[in-house]
Design a protein around this motif. Structure first.
Motif, PDB file in Angstrom:
ATOM      1  N   ARG B 423       0.836  -1.212   0.000  1.00  0.00           N
ATOM      2  CA  ARG B 423       0.000   0.000   0.000  1.00  0.00           C
ATOM      3  C   ARG B 423       0.866   1.255   0.000  1.00  0.00           C
ATOM      4  O   ARG B 423       0.639   2.212  -0.736  1.00  0.00           O
ATOM      5  CB  ARG B 423      -0.884   0.005   1.255  1.00  0.00           C
ATOM      6  CG  ARG B 423      -2.018  -0.970   1.180  1.00  0.00           C
ATOM      7  CD  ARG B 423      -2.705  -1.097   2.529  1.00  0.00           C
ATOM      8  NE  ARG B 423      -3.614  -2.242   2.501  1.00  0.00           N
ATOM      9  CZ  ARG B 423      -4.842  -2.193   1.972  1.00  0.00           C
ATOM     10  NH1 ARG B 423      -5.294  -1.081   1.460  1.00  0.00           N
ATOM     11  NH2 ARG B 423      -5.606  -3.277   1.952  1.00  0.00           N
ATOM     12  N   GLU B 424       1.874   1.201   0.875  1.00  0.00           N
ATOM     13  CA  GLU B 424       2.760   2.354   1.023  1.00  0.00           C
ATOM     14  C   GLU B 424       3.466   2.664  -0.295  1.00  0.00           C
ATOM     15  O   GLU B 424       3.585   3.817  -0.698  1.00  0.00           O
ATOM     16  CB  GLU B 424       3.781   2.021   2.103  1.00  0.00           C
ATOM     17  CG  GLU B 424       4.490   3.217   2.683  1.00  0.00           C
ATOM     18  CD  GLU B 424       5.598   2.761   3.625  1.00  0.00           C
ATOM     19  OE1 GLU B 424       5.265   2.322   4.740  1.00  0.00           O
ATOM     20  OE2 GLU B 424       6.772   2.802   3.219  1.00  0.00           O
ATOM     21  N   ARG B 429       4.352   5.956  -4.984  1.00  0.00           N
ATOM     22  CA  ARG B 429       4.616   5.907  -6.421  1.00  0.00           C
ATOM     23  C   ARG B 429       3.562   6.679  -7.204  1.00  0.00           C
ATOM     24  O   ARG B 429       3.882   7.449  -8.104  1.00  0.00           O
ATOM     25  CB  ARG B 429       4.665   4.436  -6.859  1.00  0.00           C
ATOM     26  CG  ARG B 429       4.850   4.203  -8.337  1.00  0.00           C
ATOM     27  CD  ARG B 429       6.319   4.408  -8.730  1.00  0.00           C
ATOM     28  NE  ARG B 429       6.544   4.023 -10.114  1.00  0.00           N
ATOM     29  CZ  ARG B 429       6.154   4.776 -11.145  1.00  0.00           C
ATOM     30  NH1 ARG B 429       5.572   5.926 -10.941  1.00  0.00           N
ATOM     31  NH2 ARG B 429       6.392   4.347 -12.379  1.00  0.00           N
ATOM     32  N   PHE B 430       2.296   6.426  -6.850  1.00  0.00           N
ATOM     33  CA  PHE B 430       1.225   7.023  -7.644  1.00  0.00           C
ATOM     34  C   PHE B 430       0.414   8.061  -6.874  1.00  0.00           C
ATOM     35  O   PHE B 430      -0.395   8.765  -7.458  1.00  0.00           O
ATOM     36  CB  PHE B 430       0.261   5.927  -8.161  1.00  0.00           C
ATOM     37  CG  PHE B 430       0.918   4.969  -9.122  1.00  0.00           C
ATOM     38  CD1 PHE B 430       1.200   5.372 -10.423  1.00  0.00           C
ATOM     39  CD2 PHE B 430       1.257   3.696  -8.729  1.00  0.00           C
ATOM     40  CE1 PHE B 430       1.808   4.493 -11.299  1.00  0.00           C
ATOM     41  CE2 PHE B 430       1.859   2.821  -9.600  1.00  0.00           C
ATOM     42  CZ  PHE B 430       2.138   3.223 -10.894  1.00  0.00           C
ATOM     43  N   GLY B 431       0.614   8.084  -5.555  1.00  0.00           N
ATOM     44  CA  GLY B 431      -0.162   9.022  -4.750  1.00  0.00           C
ATOM     45  C   GLY B 431      -1.611   8.607  -4.557  1.00  0.00           C
ATOM     46  O   GLY B 431      -2.438   9.408  -4.129  1.00  0.00           O
ATOM     47  N   THR B 432      -1.938   7.380  -4.919  1.00  0.00           N
ATOM     48  CA  THR B 432      -3.316   6.924  -4.760  1.00  0.00           C
ATOM     49  C   THR B 432      -3.349   5.746  -3.799  1.00  0.00           C
ATOM     50  O   THR B 432      -2.332   5.105  -3.554  1.00  0.00           O
ATOM     51  CB  THR B 432      -3.908   6.466  -6.110  1.00  0.00           C
ATOM     52  OG1 THR B 432      -3.012   5.540  -6.694  1.00  0.00           O
ATOM     53  CG2 THR B 432      -4.136   7.623  -7.041  1.00  0.00           C
TER      54      THR B 432
END
Lengths: 365, 624
Positions: B423-424, B429-432
């Motif tokens: 998740r982190e 990486r994508f901010g989502t």
């Protein structure tokens, strides 16, 4: 006409000295060219034949009384001047210089013959105008022309070395004949001026040679190569030399023109200082003995003739050795009797013939 | 005739003669002094210069160290190669020379001219190589015709040779001439331009040990640089010998099994991490580089869409597909989200929401499925469901402890690290935030998950040995010329996880069933003489758009670059494992049909020898 005294007065010892130098030269040539692939006629053998021809010339020259030359001097001089002119007009050009001309199937170098002819012409002039107080400037105009015109023609070929040698020979004869102090000063100053002016008339390769002489390391692979390699050869010879056929500079071909102009370097490398001093002594003896012959000659013409020949030998020896050991710039002057070359051998032997001729006829009255 | 008195009797003239003689003698004295100065004072100086003229120091290239496999089979060697070189100072008529040489050796004249121009940067006295490695016959032809070829000489240099051709080329790497840039660096201070250095892989990593010490000879040369005689010589010292952990029989079997397919294979000793085989295909012929690759050959290699120059075992990153399922299963068991008895009903798909439906590979579904069956038959729905319940972070943790998602520490070849998402990671990486659908596809090794064949092999080895991730190593020992070991392999544990033995046994039994039980996905690849355990995987390269499309497309019709990757991870024997094998066949289709047979062929070869070896040891022990 033929006198028994001619044989008894013939200077056999002098001829023997000359022959010894020639033989040392041939041996040296054998060593210098040993790495070459076998030609039909090896260089040292060719030189051997040239020495034979030289001896024949000595014999021929000695057959006739040198005094006859006094009458032939003018036509001789004229003919040779004509030849020099022809060289410039339609001579053969080899490596940027036009020095040879085909004559009766032979390649003739009139500038070489000119050395002898100048000696004869000037000997006649100075012996006729004998003047113990010395020649004035006005009296030097004619000999100046005799000397200057062919010198200029030779310089045009261009063959600076020979031109300078011709001037040196003539100048030496004039100085010996006596020149007034005022004339010497004037000539000296104009000489300096001529050298400065002449710099601009020199060919690029000639300028380069002089500059390279002043600083050979500036162009070690190009123009300075000859001087550097020659000095290395001479210097590495040391006291006793590296031994016959063992000089690496010559055997491995680092030394250029090692059987012609740089033959002495080969000799110096293989025989060291001992050999060099011996050869130097021989040459010194040749010149001094020549002077002695001149001194003991019977007449002025003969004396000047002998003086001229001595001057020719002296300047050739000094200029060549000076060049080889790095005292003078590289000028294409062979070492008389020692370097390979038919032309040089013929000229030198003609001179020596004249010298012996003068020496053997000093009692002919 | 002359009226003048004799010069001897004229005092003025006499004086002139004396002065002249003194001048002449003086000048000769100056010449003598100069000679004394050069020849006596300057002897040493000029002899030194003369020496430098004629003596050259020539480096003699040392043969590079040989490379052997674990049983002492010679894999990389050196052989003498004849090079036709030109002594530029002896070449007067280049055109004629090249014409003669080109005619004699039947080569292109323009090529010779090209080499000539290229070699102009070499020092003038150094021979300029024109044609490398001409072969003995051509060499003899050049020597016989030396009269027509003035200025040429034959040089002998050691050249890298490869008795097995292109086998394991990616492991050895290749050689190339040291570049101008490299020469400026301090580590290359011993090198001279024109020398060969390792450019990749083993040859590069062990350059300093393989290189050896160049020898030197002092030779006497003439003014044109031709060698006349040898003055002294210091022989070169060959480089150290490298023994690899590779088993050349297994390696050869692996190469043959992959045949013309693109892909990679890694075989490891499960109890030490020693690499027994490492294959990446298509491959290149390292001999091309040893002799100097032509620009055409290089262009073909670099333009090949299957990337023959890339070591896919270390640098190929593939979705693991179903081979990832053991990690998911272990994570779920560890987390307690499933028990050995937990059953999931597979109807053929899992509906996450109204619009998201994830299908099992088996259209009709597997029915009621427990963990054993889920692995054996590779039921996707079981893993969708269990994965969702376990959560991505716990799955990732288990995967990482099995050696995935990080570099394995293979000593060379700049391996990639693959990717195990959390998740982190996604936030960074994508901010989502992480979606459940992503957990679902991650559970069958798709989505973000990427692994290298080397990682898959270490994972299989860890499963086999009870949880230890060994650092894969390929150099067994390095031996100097006297036979002393300079360096010996020391196995290195990267991670040791104490998985519950019950859980591990469960997973391993399931893997055994994959191959050996009817209905297992690799049942067709089972082997009689040795039971091996494994897991097939089929990784999608592109997501298929709709059902209809898939219905219509037969396997053969899918364009090559869109076909699935076939994977297989395995170890053998199932009881008491010794060797783990991971196979990736790029665009090979199904893991069961394309990848598992490759592993089968390898085990077949490996255990044939092993049986023999055991027999031999038995014989020896009975004699004792």
């Amino acid at each position: 006409m033929f006198d028994r005294r001619l044989i008894t007065n013939f200077n056999w010892a002098y001829l023997l000295l000359v022959l010894m130098i020639c033989l040392i030269g041939i041996a040296n040539m054998y060593s210098a060219t040993s790495s070459w692939t076998a030609a039909v006629l090896p260089v040292h053998l060719k030189q051997f034949y040239w020495v034979g021809i030289g001896l024949a010339i000595v014999a021929i020259v000695c057959l006739f009384d040198y005094r006859h030359l006094e009458y032939f001097s003018v036509p001789l001089y004229g003919c040779n001047l004509l030849l020099l002119g022809m060289v410039l007009a339609f001579g053969k050009t080899i490596m940027g210089a036009t020095r040879w001309i085909g004559l009766a199937g032979l390649n003739v170098q009139p500038s070489e013959i000119m050395k002898i002819v100048i000696i004869i012409a000037l000997a006649r002039y100075f012996s006729e105008k004998a003047n113990l107080r010395g020649f004035s400037l006005g009296e030097l105009v004619l000999p100046g022309l005799i000397l200057g015109v062919p010198a200029l023609l030779i310089m045009k070929q261009p063959d600076l070395g020979t031109a300078l040698l011709v001037l040196c020979i003539g100048g030496t004869m004039a100085l010996f004949a006596g020149v007034r102090r005022s004339a010497i000063i004037f000539l000296g100053m104009s000489g300096v001026a001529a050298v400065c002016g002449g710099w601009f008339l020199l060919h690029d390769y000639q300028k380069k040679r002089i500059l390279t002489f002043l600083n050979p390391e500036q162009d070690p692979l190009g123009a300075g190569y000859h001087i550097i390699q020659s000095k290395i050869a001479v210097g590495s010879g040391g006291f006793n030399g590296l031994g016959f056929m063992k000089g690496t500079q010559s055997q491995l071909s680092f030394l250029p023109e090692r059987h012609t102009d740089f033959a002495f370097s080969v000799f110096a490398e293989e025989w060291g200082l001992t050999g060099c001093l011996l050869l130097l002594a021989f040459y010194c003896l040749i010149v001094l003995w020549g002077l002695h012959i001149a001194l003991r000659s019977n007449d002025r013409f003969g004396m000047y003739l002998a003086i001229g020949v001595c001057a020719m030998l002296f300047w050739h020896i000094v200029v060549n050795l000076g060049m080889v050991i790095g005292l003078l710039p590289v000028v294409g002057v062979p070492l008389p009797l020692f370097s390979y070359g038919g032309t040089s051998m013929v000229t030198t032997m003609t001179g020596i013939g004249l010298l012996l001729n003068v020496g053997m006829r000093r009692f002919m009255f | 005739m002359s009226l003048n008195p004799s010069p001897e009797e004229t005092p003025g003239l006499r004086r002139r003669f004396i002065i002249s003689s003194i001048i002449v003698a003086g000048v000769f004295c100056i010449l003598a002094l100069r000679l004394w100065y050069l020849q006596i004072l300057g002897t040493d100086y000029y002899r030194d210069l003369s020496e430098r003229n004629r003596i050259r120091y020539v480096a003699i290239q040392a043969p590079r160290g040989a490379v052997f496999d674990r049983h002492g089979v010679l894999l990389v060697d050196n052989r003498p190669a004849f090079t036709v070189s030109a002594l530029r100072q002896e070449v007067d008529d280049r055109k004629q020379l090249f014409a003669n040489l080109a005619k004699l050796l039947d080569i292109d004249e323009a090529m010779l001219e090209e080499r000539w121009q290229k070699g102009q940067s070499l020092p003038r006295y150094r021979p300029l190589p024109l044609v490398e490695d001409v072969g003995r016959q051509a060499m003899e032809m050049v020597q016989e015709n030396s009269i027509d070829l003035p200025g040429l000489l034959i040089e002998v240099k050691p050249l890298r040779s490869y008795p097995f051709g292109d086998m394991a080329a990616h492991l050895f790497g290749y050689l190339g001439e040291v570049t101008e840039d490299e020469l400026r660096q301090s580590e290359f201070s011993d090198y001279r331009s024109g020398e060969m250095v390792g450019k990749t892989a083993l040859e590069k990593a062990y350059e300093s040990r393989l290189q050896g010490d160049a020898g030197q000879k002092r030779i006497e040369v003439n003014v044109r640089g031709r060698e006349l005689r040898q003055v002294t010589i210091r022989s070169p010292l060959p480089g150290q010998q490298v023994y690899l952990t590779i088993d050349s029989d297994l390696q050869q079997a692996a190469e043959n099994a992959l045949a013309d397919n693109a892909g990679a294979i890694v075989a490891l000793d499960v109890n030490s991490g020693e690499v027994l085989a490492l294959v990446s295909r298509p491959t290149f012929d390292p001999a091309w580089f040893a002799r100097g690759i032509t620009s055409e050959e290089w262009r073909d290699l670099s333009n090949n869409p299957q990337h023959p120059m890339t070591n896919k075992a270390l640098r190929g990153q593939y979705p693991p597909g179903s081979t990832f399922k053991m990690a998911v299963a272990l994570a779920a068991l560890e987390a307690g989200t499933v028990t050995p008895a937990t059953k999931v009903y597979c109807s053929g798909s899992l509906k996450l929401s109204r619009s998201y439906e994830f299908r099992c590979w088996k259209k009709g579904g597997h029915g009621s499925v427990d963990l054993h069956k889920a692995i054996k038959e590779s039921c996707d729905v079981w893993f969708y469901q269990v994965g969702l319940e376990t959560g991505i972070d716990r799955i990732s943790s288990a995967a990482k402890r099995l050696g995935l998602g990080a570099q394995t520490g293979f000593p060379f070849g700049s391996e990639r690290s693959g990717l195990i998402p959390t998740r982190e990671w996604k936030k960074k990486r994508f901010g989502t935030s992480w979606y459940d659908g992503e957990t679902v596809i991650s559970s069958i090794g798709q989505g973000f998950v990427l692994t290298t064949p080397m990682q898959l092999a270490t994972m299989a080895a860890a499963l086999a040995n009870g949880g230890t991730v060994w650092r894969p190593q390929v150099v067994q020992k390095i031996v100097d010329l006297e036979g002393n070991a300079e360096w010996v392999l020391d196995p290195e544990k990267l991670n040791e996880t104490a998985w519950s033995s019950e859980h591990l046994t469960l997973v391993r039994k399931a893997m055994e069933a994959v191959v050996n039980d009817v209905g297992g996905t690799a049942w067709r690849s089972r082997l009689d003489k040795v039971r091996f355990a494994g897991k097939t995987g089929t990784a999608q390269v592109v997501r298929r758009k709709s059902d209809e499309e898939e219905e219509e497309s037969e396997e053969g019709e899918v364009p090559y670059q869109f076909r699935d990757h076939a994977l297989f991870v395995s170890y053998a024997p199932a009881e008491n494992p010794q060797i783990a094998v991971a196979v990736v066949v790029e665009h090979g289709g199904h893991g069961s049909s394309a990848a598992a047979p490759v592993a089968k062929a390898m085990y077949d070869a490996y255990f044939a020898d092993e049986a023999k070896a055991e027999e031999v040891t038995k014989l020896i022990s009975t004699e004792d």
